[in-house]
Write a protein that holds these residues in place. Structure first.
Motif, PDB file in Angstrom:
ATOM      1  N   MET A   1     -20.942  -8.665  -3.396  1.00  0.00           N
ATOM      2  CA  MET A   1     -21.673  -8.561  -4.852  1.00  0.00           C
ATOM      3  C   MET A   1     -22.397  -7.380  -4.757  1.00  0.00           C
ATOM      4  O   MET A   1     -22.947  -6.769  -3.771  1.00  0.00           O
ATOM      5  CB  MET A   1     -22.622  -9.894  -4.594  1.00  0.00           C
ATOM      6  CG  MET A   1     -23.868  -9.581  -6.001  1.00  0.00           C
ATOM      7  SD  MET A   1     -25.220 -10.935  -5.675  1.00  0.00           S
ATOM      8  CE  MET A   1     -26.096 -10.426  -4.138  1.00  0.00           C
ATOM      9  N   LYS A   2     -22.137  -6.694  -6.108  1.00  0.00           N
ATOM     10  CA  LYS A   2     -22.689  -5.311  -6.233  1.00  0.00           C
ATOM     11  C   LYS A   2     -24.422  -5.506  -6.866  1.00  0.00           C
ATOM     12  O   LYS A   2     -24.508  -6.287  -7.706  1.00  0.00           O
ATOM     13  CB  LYS A   2     -22.054  -4.666  -7.358  1.00  0.00           C
ATOM     14  CG  LYS A   2     -22.256  -3.185  -7.364  1.00  0.00           C
ATOM     15  CD  LYS A   2     -21.269  -2.589  -8.302  1.00  0.00           C
ATOM     16  CE  LYS A   2     -19.946  -2.432  -8.133  1.00  0.00           C
ATOM     17  NZ  LYS A   2     -19.426  -1.944  -7.137  1.00  0.00           N
ATOM     18  N   ILE A   3     -25.155  -4.650  -6.196  1.00  0.00           N
ATOM     19  CA  ILE A   3     -26.492  -4.476  -6.544  1.00  0.00           C
ATOM     20  C   ILE A   3     -27.047  -3.215  -7.028  1.00  0.00           C
ATOM     21  O   ILE A   3     -26.483  -2.292  -6.529  1.00  0.00           O
ATOM     22  CB  ILE A   3     -27.319  -5.360  -5.266  1.00  0.00           C
ATOM     23  CG1 ILE A   3     -27.395  -4.275  -3.955  1.00  0.00           C
ATOM     24  CG2 ILE A   3     -26.915  -6.630  -4.975  1.00  0.00           C
ATOM     25  CD1 ILE A   3     -28.113  -4.684  -2.922  1.00  0.00           C
ATOM     26  N   ALA A   4     -28.185  -3.294  -7.447  1.00  0.00           N
ATOM     27  CA  ALA A   4     -28.451  -1.770  -8.035  1.00  0.00           C
ATOM     28  C   ALA A   4     -30.053  -1.749  -8.151  1.00  0.00           C
ATOM     29  O   ALA A   4     -30.906  -2.587  -8.270  1.00  0.00           O
ATOM     30  CB  ALA A   4     -28.171  -1.683  -9.399  1.00  0.00           C
ATOM     31  N   ALA A 233     -29.670  -0.105   2.310  1.00  0.00           N
ATOM     32  CA  ALA A 233     -29.199   0.023   3.961  1.00  0.00           C
ATOM     33  C   ALA A 233     -28.671  -1.157   4.329  1.00  0.00           C
ATOM     34  O   ALA A 233     -29.144  -2.589   3.682  1.00  0.00           O
ATOM     35  CB  ALA A 233     -30.384   0.141   4.895  1.00  0.00           C
ATOM     36  N   ASP A 234     -27.847  -1.160   4.950  1.00  0.00           N
ATOM     37  CA  ASP A 234     -26.755  -2.164   5.409  1.00  0.00           C
ATOM     38  C   ASP A 234     -27.705  -3.024   6.682  1.00  0.00           C
ATOM     39  O   ASP A 234     -28.670  -2.548   7.092  1.00  0.00           O
ATOM     40  CB  ASP A 234     -25.366  -2.141   5.566  1.00  0.00           C
ATOM     41  CG  ASP A 234     -25.111  -1.176   7.069  1.00  0.00           C
ATOM     42  OD1 ASP A 234     -25.963  -1.011   7.602  1.00  0.00           O
ATOM     43  OD2 ASP A 234     -24.024  -0.693   6.832  1.00  0.00           O
ATOM     44  N   ALA A 235     -26.735  -4.135   7.265  1.00  0.00           N
ATOM     45  CA  ALA A 235     -27.589  -4.976   8.425  1.00  0.00           C
ATOM     46  C   ALA A 235     -27.621  -4.328   9.555  1.00  0.00           C
ATOM     47  O   ALA A 235     -28.287  -4.638  10.563  1.00  0.00           O
ATOM     48  CB  ALA A 235     -26.939  -6.282   8.337  1.00  0.00           C
ATOM     49  N   TRP A 236     -26.858  -3.135   9.814  1.00  0.00           N
ATOM     50  CA  TRP A 236     -26.784  -2.166  10.867  1.00  0.00           C
ATOM     51  C   TRP A 236     -27.698  -0.999  10.927  1.00  0.00           C
ATOM     52  O   TRP A 236     -27.966  -0.305  11.779  1.00  0.00           O
ATOM     53  CB  TRP A 236     -25.282  -1.620  11.365  1.00  0.00           C
ATOM     54  CG  TRP A 236     -25.158  -1.346  12.584  1.00  0.00           C
ATOM     55  CD1 TRP A 236     -24.643  -0.069  12.968  1.00  0.00           C
ATOM     56  CD2 TRP A 236     -25.142  -1.844  13.762  1.00  0.00           C
ATOM     57  NE1 TRP A 236     -24.408   0.165  14.225  1.00  0.00           N
ATOM     58  CE2 TRP A 236     -24.683  -1.053  14.758  1.00  0.00           C
ATOM     59  CE3 TRP A 236     -25.342  -3.212  14.250  1.00  0.00           C
ATOM     60  CZ2 TRP A 236     -24.766  -1.457  16.212  1.00  0.00           C
ATOM     61  CZ3 TRP A 236     -25.397  -3.690  15.304  1.00  0.00           C
ATOM     62  CH2 TRP A 236     -25.006  -2.841  16.471  1.00  0.00           C
ATOM     63  N   VAL A 239     -27.911   3.520   5.770  1.00  0.00           N
ATOM     64  CA  VAL A 239     -28.085   3.837   4.615  1.00  0.00           C
ATOM     65  C   VAL A 239     -26.996   3.983   3.848  1.00  0.00           C
ATOM     66  O   VAL A 239     -26.034   5.132   4.000  1.00  0.00           O
ATOM     67  CB  VAL A 239     -29.077   5.099   4.182  1.00  0.00           C
ATOM     68  CG1 VAL A 239     -29.207   5.328   2.729  1.00  0.00           C
ATOM     69  CG2 VAL A 239     -30.352   5.033   4.617  1.00  0.00           C
ATOM     70  N   ILE A 240     -26.310   3.020   2.829  1.00  0.00           N
ATOM     71  CA  ILE A 240     -25.235   2.993   2.335  1.00  0.00           C
ATOM     72  C   ILE A 240     -25.426   3.668   0.713  1.00  0.00           C
ATOM     73  O   ILE A 240     -24.277   3.894   0.346  1.00  0.00           O
ATOM     74  CB  ILE A 240     -24.474   1.682   2.260  1.00  0.00           C
ATOM     75  CG1 ILE A 240     -25.428   0.525   1.669  1.00  0.00           C
ATOM     76  CG2 ILE A 240     -24.352   1.304   3.715  1.00  0.00           C
ATOM     77  CD1 ILE A 240     -24.923  -0.854   1.668  1.00  0.00           C
ATOM     78  N   ALA A 252     -24.921  -0.370  -4.689  1.00  0.00           N
ATOM     79  CA  ALA A 252     -24.073  -0.691  -3.560  1.00  0.00           C
ATOM     80  C   ALA A 252     -23.317  -1.862  -3.557  1.00  0.00           C
ATOM     81  O   ALA A 252     -24.022  -2.900  -4.403  1.00  0.00           O
ATOM     82  CB  ALA A 252     -24.932  -0.250  -2.132  1.00  0.00           C
ATOM     83  N   ASP A 253     -22.443  -2.241  -2.725  1.00  0.00           N
ATOM     84  CA  ASP A 253     -21.741  -3.926  -2.515  1.00  0.00           C
ATOM     85  C   ASP A 253     -22.473  -4.296  -1.116  1.00  0.00           C
ATOM     86  O   ASP A 253     -22.511  -3.872  -0.193  1.00  0.00           O
ATOM     87  CB  ASP A 253     -20.391  -3.629  -2.309  1.00  0.00           C
ATOM     88  CG  ASP A 253     -19.473  -3.233  -3.732  1.00  0.00           C
ATOM     89  OD1 ASP A 253     -19.910  -4.019  -4.567  1.00  0.00           O
ATOM     90  OD2 ASP A 253     -19.083  -2.112  -3.691  1.00  0.00           O
TER      91      ASP A 253
END
Length: 275
Positions: A1-4, A233-236, A239-240, A252-253
């Motif tokens: 899912m793409k978010i903004a 930021a992802d779950a790790w 920063v994506i 980001a997706d």
């Protein structure tokens, strides 16, 4: 899912801010986002905190809420309205309130900021104190909502700005675990440059979920400078996507496989002993 995450430099003009927010939502929709989030105080950054009192909207009515609902329905996406001033039964206090709208334009979640910012700034020129509690009424209830996109369910936790410093709130939101935590903010430049990214990445790591933080970012009409640096930021804790200052659409997706891999490799959520 793409978010903004939508970054703004909001002014003292409600109509101008709503127009800019609507344009950023449209740009995010054009980029393929299915969930968009605006920053804290996206509709108004006054010259004085008490200016919020005159613009507070009753829950369920008002120009900011109408814009959010119409934009969600027009673009067929989920819209998180950062925060706006919502009227309370105390004429001297308003709520700093996040409202969430589904693709049909229905308000499906409300969160009132629990932790109110207070900061003492002592310089060679003297001391200055800023206290949100003079105008805002604190919320009491941690809030998350469920959303479905293309048959996939996502649990999204809500928070606002200063809440970021209180990890116990996010622990409460992780029962059951959230896939994404939102932190719409108007972080000060002073605190943002040292603590913003550090705290956001920490919340992502300790809760093993995505974090999206749409921020105010730049020098405002009222003279205030906010830190900006909206990020995802992802779950790790990586920063994506991010943007430093000025208006921006930060996209980001979300990857459900990434969430599962992080939680399987290091199942820290299941190792909790104190809850």
């Amino acid at each position: 899912m793409k978010i903004a995450a939508l970054q703004m430099v909001s002014s003292c003009s409600l109509p101008d801010n709503l127009a800019r927010a609507r344009a950023l939502i449209a740009a995010a929709a054009e980029a393929g986002a299915r969930l968009v989030a605006l920053p804290e105080n996206f509709a108004f950054m006054g010259r004085d905190d008490r200016d919020k009192l005159g613009l507070a909207e009753p829950f369920g009515d008002g120009p900011a809420q109408a814009m959010l609902s119409e934009a969600a329905r027009q673009h067929g996406l989920w819209v998180v309205g950062g925060s706006i001033a919502v009227a309370t039964d105390d004429p001297e206090r308003v709520g700093n309130t996040t409202l969430v709208y589904d693709p049909q334009g229905e308000c499906v979640a409300r969160y009132d900021k629990i932790h109110l910012f207070c900061f003492d700034d002592v310089t060679a020129q003297g001391a200055r104190r800023y206290d949100e509690a003079l105008v805002l009424r604190a919320g009491e209830t941690p809030t998350a909502f469920e959303m479905s996109v293309d048959g996939q369910a996502w649990r999204v936790g809500l928070s606002i700005c200063y809440d970021l410093r209180f990890p116990e709130l996010y622990r409460r939101l992780m029962t059951p675990p959230c896939d994404l935590i939102l932190v719409p903010s108007a972080f000060t430049y002073t605190t943002g440059r040292v603590h913003w990214e550090l705290l956001l990445r920490a919340r992502a790591v300790e809760n093993q979920c995505y974090v999206m933080a749409p921020a105010q970012g730049g020098v405002h009409e009222n003279g205030r400078r906010t830190w900006g640096h909206s990020l995802i930021a992802d779950a790790w804790g990586e920063v994506i996507a991010s943007h430093d200052e000025g208006e921006a659409v930060v996209v980001a997706d979300l990857d459900r496989d990434h969430l599962a891999q992080v939680r399987q490799r290091l199942p820290a959520l299941s190792h909790r002993r104190l809850v």
